[in-house]
Design a protein around this motif. Sequence first.
Motif, PDB file in Angstrom:
ATOM      1  N   SER A 101      79.149   7.331 -89.614  1.00  0.00           N
ATOM      2  CA  SER A 101      78.519   7.229 -91.047  1.00  0.00           C
ATOM      3  C   SER A 101      77.214   8.106 -91.212  1.00  0.00           C
ATOM      4  N   CYS A 102      76.880   9.055 -90.226  1.00  0.00           N
ATOM      5  CA  CYS A 102      75.544   9.978 -90.420  1.00  0.00           C
ATOM      6  C   CYS A 102      75.729  11.299 -90.377  1.00  0.00           C
ATOM      7  N   ALA A 103      76.849  11.854 -89.404  1.00  0.00           N
ATOM      8  CA  ALA A 103      77.023  13.166 -89.325  1.00  0.00           C
ATOM      9  C   ALA A 103      75.900  13.989 -88.600  1.00  0.00           C
ATOM     10  N   THR A 104      75.006  13.402 -87.737  1.00  0.00           N
ATOM     11  CA  THR A 104      74.018  13.733 -87.172  1.00  0.00           C
ATOM     12  C   THR A 104      74.513  13.950 -85.720  1.00  0.00           C
ATOM     13  N   CYS A 105      75.541  14.057 -85.561  1.00  0.00           N
ATOM     14  CA  CYS A 105      76.116  14.578 -84.263  1.00  0.00           C
ATOM     15  C   CYS A 105      76.929  15.697 -84.262  1.00  0.00           C
ATOM     16  N   HIS A 106      76.900  16.322 -85.111  1.00  0.00           N
ATOM     17  CA  HIS A 106      77.584  17.767 -85.534  1.00  0.00           C
ATOM     18  C   HIS A 106      77.490  18.772 -84.405  1.00  0.00           C
ATOM     19  N   VAL A 107      78.542  19.107 -83.858  1.00  0.00           N
ATOM     20  CA  VAL A 107      78.811  20.377 -82.878  1.00  0.00           C
ATOM     21  C   VAL A 107      79.561  21.243 -83.095  1.00  0.00           C
ATOM     22  N   TYR A 108      79.335  22.468 -82.447  1.00  0.00           N
ATOM     23  CA  TYR A 108      80.443  23.372 -82.888  1.00  0.00           C
ATOM     24  C   TYR A 108      81.294  23.547 -81.255  1.00  0.00           C
ATOM     25  N   VAL A 109      82.477  23.169 -81.442  1.00  0.00           N
ATOM     26  CA  VAL A 109      83.227  23.043 -80.081  1.00  0.00           C
ATOM     27  C   VAL A 109      83.473  24.425 -79.734  1.00  0.00           C
ATOM     28  N   ASP A 110      83.142  24.680 -78.476  1.00  0.00           N
ATOM     29  CA  ASP A 110      83.901  26.120 -78.212  1.00  0.00           C
ATOM     30  C   ASP A 110      85.305  26.406 -78.320  1.00  0.00           C
ATOM     31  N   GLU A 111      85.813  27.415 -78.863  1.00  0.00           N
ATOM     32  CA  GLU A 111      87.135  27.656 -79.103  1.00  0.00           C
ATOM     33  C   GLU A 111      88.333  27.389 -78.262  1.00  0.00           C
ATOM     34  N   ARG A 112      87.609  27.606 -76.865  1.00  0.00           N
ATOM     35  CA  ARG A 112      88.672  27.518 -75.783  1.00  0.00           C
ATOM     36  C   ARG A 112      88.991  25.947 -75.473  1.00  0.00           C
ATOM     37  N   PHE A 113      88.353  25.025 -76.057  1.00  0.00           N
ATOM     38  CA  PHE A 113      88.680  23.549 -75.985  1.00  0.00           C
ATOM     39  C   PHE A 113      89.235  22.952 -77.175  1.00  0.00           C
ATOM     40  N   LEU A 114      89.155  23.917 -78.235  1.00  0.00           N
ATOM     41  CA  LEU A 114      89.842  23.371 -79.644  1.00  0.00           C
ATOM     42  C   LEU A 114      91.191  22.709 -79.345  1.00  0.00           C
ATOM     43  N   PRO A 115      92.176  23.598 -78.747  1.00  0.00           N
ATOM     44  CA  PRO A 115      93.486  22.914 -78.512  1.00  0.00           C
ATOM     45  C   PRO A 115      93.497  21.833 -77.964  1.00  0.00           C
TER      46      PRO A 115
ATOM     47  N   PRO B 204      86.579  11.563 -77.980  1.00  0.00           N
ATOM     48  CA  PRO B 204      86.873  10.752 -76.737  1.00  0.00           C
ATOM     49  C   PRO B 204      86.994  11.864 -75.559  1.00  0.00           C
ATOM     50  N   MET B 205      86.190  11.620 -74.586  1.00  0.00           N
ATOM     51  CA  MET B 205      86.196  12.328 -73.198  1.00  0.00           C
ATOM     52  C   MET B 205      87.235  11.990 -72.491  1.00  0.00           C
ATOM     53  N   THR B 206      87.934  13.104 -71.807  1.00  0.00           N
ATOM     54  CA  THR B 206      89.103  12.757 -71.166  1.00  0.00           C
ATOM     55  C   THR B 206      89.114  13.898 -69.857  1.00  0.00           C
ATOM     56  N   ALA B 207      89.613  13.647 -68.885  1.00  0.00           N
ATOM     57  CA  ALA B 207      89.760  14.657 -67.574  1.00  0.00           C
ATOM     58  C   ALA B 207      90.060  15.866 -68.217  1.00  0.00           C
ATOM     59  N   ALA B 208      90.948  16.116 -69.319  1.00  0.00           N
ATOM     60  CA  ALA B 208      91.290  17.528 -69.683  1.00  0.00           C
ATOM     61  C   ALA B 208      90.068  18.166 -70.332  1.00  0.00           C
ATOM     62  N   LEU B 209      89.083  17.373 -70.889  1.00  0.00           N
ATOM     63  CA  LEU B 209      87.957  17.950 -71.509  1.00  0.00           C
ATOM     64  C   LEU B 209      86.766  18.172 -70.239  1.00  0.00           C
ATOM     65  N   ASP B 210      87.118  18.142 -69.141  1.00  0.00           N
ATOM     66  CA  ASP B 210      86.073  18.455 -68.028  1.00  0.00           C
ATOM     67  C   ASP B 210      85.320  19.652 -68.162  1.00  0.00           C
ATOM     68  N   GLY B 211      84.235  20.028 -68.407  1.00  0.00           N
ATOM     69  CA  GLY B 211      83.700  21.454 -68.829  1.00  0.00           C
ATOM     70  C   GLY B 211      83.607  21.371 -69.988  1.00  0.00           C
ATOM     71  N   LEU B 212      83.749  20.784 -71.121  1.00  0.00           N
ATOM     72  CA  LEU B 212      83.682  20.744 -72.513  1.00  0.00           C
ATOM     73  C   LEU B 212      82.427  21.594 -72.917  1.00  0.00           C
ATOM     74  N   THR B 213      82.465  22.659 -73.610  1.00  0.00           N
ATOM     75  CA  THR B 213      81.259  23.372 -73.906  1.00  0.00           C
ATOM     76  C   THR B 213      81.290  23.162 -75.465  1.00  0.00           C
ATOM     77  N   VAL B 214      79.963  22.887 -75.919  1.00  0.00           N
ATOM     78  CA  VAL B 214      79.772  22.744 -77.420  1.00  0.00           C
ATOM     79  C   VAL B 214      78.308  23.401 -77.913  1.00  0.00           C
ATOM     80  N   HIS B 215      78.346  24.018 -78.838  1.00  0.00           N
ATOM     81  CA  HIS B 215      77.220  24.462 -79.277  1.00  0.00           C
ATOM     82  C   HIS B 215      76.474  23.786 -80.557  1.00  0.00           C
ATOM     83  N   MET B 216      75.004  23.715 -80.460  1.00  0.00           N
ATOM     84  CA  MET B 216      74.161  22.936 -81.520  1.00  0.00           C
ATOM     85  C   MET B 216      74.133  23.541 -82.731  1.00  0.00           C
TER      86      MET B 216
END
Length: 83
Positions: A21-35, A66-78
């Motif tokens: 309800s706030c949108a103050t957790c906005h991140v840019y997900v590194d494109e490698r992880f989008l799929p 939701p974090m999963t093992a497949a997202l290990d190393g997830l990179t996001v930019h602020m």
Amino acid sequence: MRGAIDHNLQGIEAECGGCLSCATCHVYVDERFLPLLEPASADELELLTGVAAERRPQSRLSCQIPMTAALDGLTVHMPERQS
Ligand code: FES
């Protein structure tokens, strides 16, 4: 989002605590992880229209990733601001 808050990571405010309800957790997900991510829900997409910083194709609300093992190393930019 929870990992960022629990580790005092700067840049994610998460004012609503993750209840989409706030949108103050906005991140840019590194494109490698989008799929690897589940698609954003209609509610998340609607809230993304109101983010404070530029919305980009890789914009997501981190509380909706939701974090999963497949997202290990997830990179996001602020975004430059959350509010
Ligand atoms: S923490 Fe509020 S929408 Fe994600």
